[in-house]
Design an enzyme around this catalytic site. Structure first.
Site, PDB file in Angstrom:
ATOM      1  N   ARG A   1      39.814  14.735  53.624  1.00 29.80           N
ATOM      2  CA  ARG A   1      41.027  14.671  52.780  1.00 29.80           C
ATOM      3  C   ARG A   1      42.195  15.404  53.441  1.00 29.80           C
ATOM      4  O   ARG A   1      43.365  15.180  53.133  1.00 29.80           O
ATOM      5  CB  ARG A   1      40.732  15.205  51.358  1.00 29.80           C
ATOM      6  CG  ARG A   1      41.932  15.133  50.433  1.00 29.80           C
ATOM      7  CD  ARG A   1      41.587  15.097  48.928  1.00 29.80           C
ATOM      8  NE  ARG A   1      40.462  15.929  48.553  1.00 29.80           N
ATOM      9  CZ  ARG A   1      40.493  17.259  48.440  1.00 29.80           C
ATOM     10  NH1 ARG A   1      41.604  17.922  48.660  1.00 29.80           N
ATOM     11  NH2 ARG A   1      39.407  17.931  48.093  1.00 29.80           N
TER      12      ARG A   1
ATOM     13  N   TYR B   1      60.079  -2.685  43.509  1.00 28.83           N
ATOM     14  CA  TYR B   1      58.767  -3.252  43.179  1.00 28.83           C
ATOM     15  C   TYR B   1      58.357  -2.817  41.760  1.00 28.83           C
ATOM     16  O   TYR B   1      58.612  -1.676  41.364  1.00 28.83           O
ATOM     17  CB  TYR B   1      57.754  -2.786  44.238  1.00 28.83           C
ATOM     18  CG  TYR B   1      56.330  -3.110  43.902  1.00 28.83           C
ATOM     19  CD1 TYR B   1      55.945  -4.418  43.614  1.00 28.83           C
ATOM     20  CD2 TYR B   1      55.370  -2.112  43.868  1.00 28.83           C
ATOM     21  CE1 TYR B   1      54.631  -4.714  43.297  1.00 28.83           C
ATOM     22  CE2 TYR B   1      54.050  -2.399  43.562  1.00 28.83           C
ATOM     23  CZ  TYR B   1      53.690  -3.697  43.269  1.00 28.83           C
ATOM     24  OH  TYR B   1      52.395  -3.990  42.958  1.00 28.83           O
TER      25      TYR B   1
ATOM     26  N   ASP C   1      61.870   2.252  51.390  1.00 27.02           N
ATOM     27  CA  ASP C   1      60.649   1.457  51.396  1.00 27.02           C
ATOM     28  C   ASP C   1      60.891   0.272  52.333  1.00 27.02           C
ATOM     29  O   ASP C   1      61.678  -0.623  52.025  1.00 27.02           O
ATOM     30  CB  ASP C   1      60.338   0.998  49.959  1.00 27.02           C
ATOM     31  CG  ASP C   1      59.043   0.214  49.870  1.00 27.02           C
ATOM     32  OD1 ASP C   1      58.642  -0.423  50.871  1.00 27.02           O
ATOM     33  OD2 ASP C   1      58.427   0.205  48.784  1.00 27.02           O
TER      34      ASP C   1
ATOM     35  N   LYS D   1      50.447  -4.836  53.543  1.00 30.36           N
ATOM     36  CA  LYS D   1      51.213  -6.042  53.834  1.00 30.36           C
ATOM     37  C   LYS D   1      51.244  -6.296  55.351  1.00 30.36           C
ATOM     38  O   LYS D   1      50.202  -6.423  55.969  1.00 30.36           O
ATOM     39  CB  LYS D   1      52.603  -5.905  53.212  1.00 30.36           C
ATOM     40  CG  LYS D   1      52.579  -5.410  51.769  1.00 30.36           C
ATOM     41  CD  LYS D   1      51.981  -6.410  50.817  1.00 30.36           C
ATOM     42  CE  LYS D   1      51.485  -5.860  49.501  1.00 30.36           C
ATOM     43  NZ  LYS D   1      52.178  -4.800  48.831  1.00 30.36           N
TER      44      LYS D   1
HETATM   45  N1  LCS Z   1      56.485  -1.204  47.926  1.00 36.40           N
HETATM   46  C1  LCS Z   1      56.705  -2.533  47.974  1.00 36.40           C
HETATM   47  C2  LCS Z   1      58.028  -3.039  48.429  1.00 36.40           C
HETATM   48  C3  LCS Z   1      55.708  -3.403  47.583  1.00 36.40           C
HETATM   49  O1  LCS Z   1      55.948  -4.715  47.655  1.00 36.40           O
HETATM   50  C4  LCS Z   1      54.465  -2.896  47.117  1.00 36.40           C
HETATM   51  C5  LCS Z   1      53.366  -3.793  46.682  1.00 36.40           C
HETATM   52  C6  LCS Z   1      54.282  -1.501  47.091  1.00 36.40           C
HETATM   53  C7  LCS Z   1      55.304  -0.687  47.509  1.00 36.40           C
HETATM   54  C8  LCS Z   1      52.991  -0.887  46.643  1.00 36.40           C
HETATM   55  O2  LCS Z   1      52.029  -1.070  47.616  1.00 36.40           O
HETATM   56  P1  LCS Z   1      50.422  -1.144  47.344  1.00 36.40           P
HETATM   57  O3  LCS Z   1      50.094   0.053  46.508  1.00 36.40           O
HETATM   58  O4  LCS Z   1      50.160  -2.418  46.625  1.00 36.40           O
HETATM   59  O5  LCS Z   1      49.854  -1.079  48.701  1.00 36.40           O
HETATM   60  N2  LCS Z   1      53.787  -5.096  46.443  1.00 36.40           N
HETATM   61  C9  LCS Z   1      53.098  -6.092  45.972  1.00 36.40           C
HETATM   62  C10 LCS Z   1      53.637  -7.374  45.757  1.00 36.40           C
HETATM   63  O6  LCS Z   1      54.823  -7.700  45.884  1.00 36.40           O
HETATM   64  N3  LCS Z   1      52.694  -8.172  45.365  1.00 36.40           N
HETATM   65  O7  LCS Z   1      51.491  -7.525  45.236  1.00 36.40           O
HETATM   66  C11 LCS Z   1      51.674  -6.141  45.604  1.00 36.40           C
END
Ligand code: LCS
Length: 407
Positions: free
Chosen positions: A59, A112, A184, A209
């Site tokens: 951790r 988001y 972001d 992503k």
């Molecule tokens: N920031 C952005 C711009 C995102 O699109 C997402 C997830 C996150 C943060 C959070 O990331 P995660 O915890 O899912 O790794 N976006 C998603 C979307 O547009 N569709 O499914 C998840």
């Protein structure tokens, strides 16, 4: 000895790893361990006291995860990086790090859905307030800055509207008021845009992503400009809240990230071709793609991004009913949230990723019921266009029949 190199394409393949120290293993070893044995009790004491560097417990740091952290720090031109168990764990860690009760966060007009949810929760439970701002002029931004504002949180391009925020403008305003900037950068990936070069203090990614790129991991990354501040974050919020990345997920991401540049170039090329096709369809109302000259912030996009990336959003004639009929008519393109995978994905933000945002707020962000978000994958564009075409034909036939019935 590490090789000498200066280009991102080489960083994603080599940074932070010396095979000669690992029996020549070309693939980075997976240290799938929770803890590390000390040689002596005194050594354990010295490591806990910070008097000797070395591993303690996963951790607090792990050698496989560390390779990924070094690679992303270099790719984003930052000093230091931390890996998290999800993009949201990275978002929450930096917001916890920078704010306390009574503070205010200034946000880009769109974000988001789960980041919106987190901000709402922080407001309700801890009185850490936020406000949204289009950030198109200095005056507009100034109007939302309060004495208690501590940071500016920006997505660019914004999920899912593809609106662009001018990072130079944000820096100018932040400088004047002594505010930290968090960007972001999920939609661009570190290959297409580097917000730290424009004065941001932190850049974060949902590594789920483009960075991983293969749709088999949920993960987050945070890069900072100040190594001491990032160490402090590691030893406080990350250690004590605990949203760390597993070594296996780091290993998969290291593998996926080796092709980041190749994939991003192809995602962007495919998206450009899909945009051209969509522009020819009478069923499509508005198309939002940063590198299309029709995009309202095309010039800003050109200034801060290397290419337009794989995401396109567009409005379809006929609202939600038509949008859903169209999605259901697709055969190759998958109906799924997430983005940045090899597979082309489509989703309806108003009823999916951004459904937690009240409709009135969604409208202000430009997330209408007609809006669809397409994540261009790595398939041949001819097959993707053929799929879109056959789905539009089905929509036309269906709605022509419905209209006939109603006469
Ligand atoms: N920031 C952005 C711009 C995102 O699109 C997402 C997830 C996150 C943060 C959070 O990331 P995660 O915890 O899912 O790794 N976006 C998603 C979307 O547009 N569709 O499914 C998840």
């Amino acid at each position: 000895m590490e090789n000498k190199y200066s280009k991102k394409e080489t960083v994603v393949v080599h940074k932070g790893y010396d095979s000669s120290q690992h029996h020549g293993s070309l693939s980075i070893p997976l240290y799938q361990t929770s803890t590390f044995a000390f040689d002596t009790a005194e050594q354990g004491e010295r490591r806990f006291a910070g008097e000797e560097s070395g591993n303690i417990y996963s951790r607090l740091g792990n050698p496989t995860v560390r390779v990924l952290e070094e690679r992303i720090a270099e790719l984003e031109n930052g000093q230091s990086a931390l890996a998290f168990g999800s993009g949201m764990a990275a978002v929450s860690a930096i917001l916890i790090h920078l704010t306390k009760t009574g503070d205010h966060i200034l946000c880009s007009r769109g974000i988001y859905g789960c980041t919106f949810g987190l901000l709402e929760m922080m407001q309700e439970k801890y009185n850490i307030t936020h406000s949204f701002n289009a950030m198109s002029t200095e005056q507009e931004m100034e109007a939302s800055i309060r004495p208690e504002t501590v940071c500016i949180y920006v997505e660019t391009p914004i999920n899912p509207t593809m609106e662009i925020v001018d990072l130079e403008l944000v820096y100018k305003v932040a400088q004047k008021h002594g505010l930290k900037i968090i960007v972001d950068n999920t939609f661009s990936s570190p290959y297409l845009q580097n917000p730290l070069d424009f004065g941001a203090d932190y850049v974060l990614h949902s590594a789920t992503k483009y960075i991983n790129g293969h749709g088999d991991v949920v993960a987050g990354l945070l890069v900072g400009q100040d190594a001491e501040d990032m160490m402090n974050l590691r030893m406080t919020v990350q250690k004590d809240v605990g949203g760390i990345m597993s070594p296996f997920d780091a290993w998969l991401i290291i593998r996926g990230m080796k092709t980041l540049h190749v994939r991003m170039d192809r995602h962007s090329e495919n998206a450009q071709k899909l945009v051209t096709y969509l522009q020819s369809s009478s069923l499509v109302k508005n198309i939002f793609y940063p590198f299309d000259p029709s995009h309202p912030q095309y010039e800003i996009a050109k200034k801060q991004m290397k290419a337009g990336g794989g995401l396109i959003s567009f409005e379809i004639q006929g609202g939600k009913e038509m949008a859903q009929y169209f999605m259901n008519a697709l055969q190759l393109i998958k109906i799924a949230v997430s983005l940045g995978d090899a597979e082309t994905l489509i989703q309806h933000p108003a009823s999916m990723t951004h459904s937690v945002i009240p409709e009135s707020e969604r409208e202000k962000m430009g997330i209408t019921n007609s809006l669809l978000r397409l994540s261009s994958g790595l398939e041949h564009p001819d097959d993707l266009i053929a799929d879109l075409k056959q789905a539009f034909t089905k929509v036309e036939t269906h709605f022509a029949k419905t209209m006939y019935k109603n006469i």
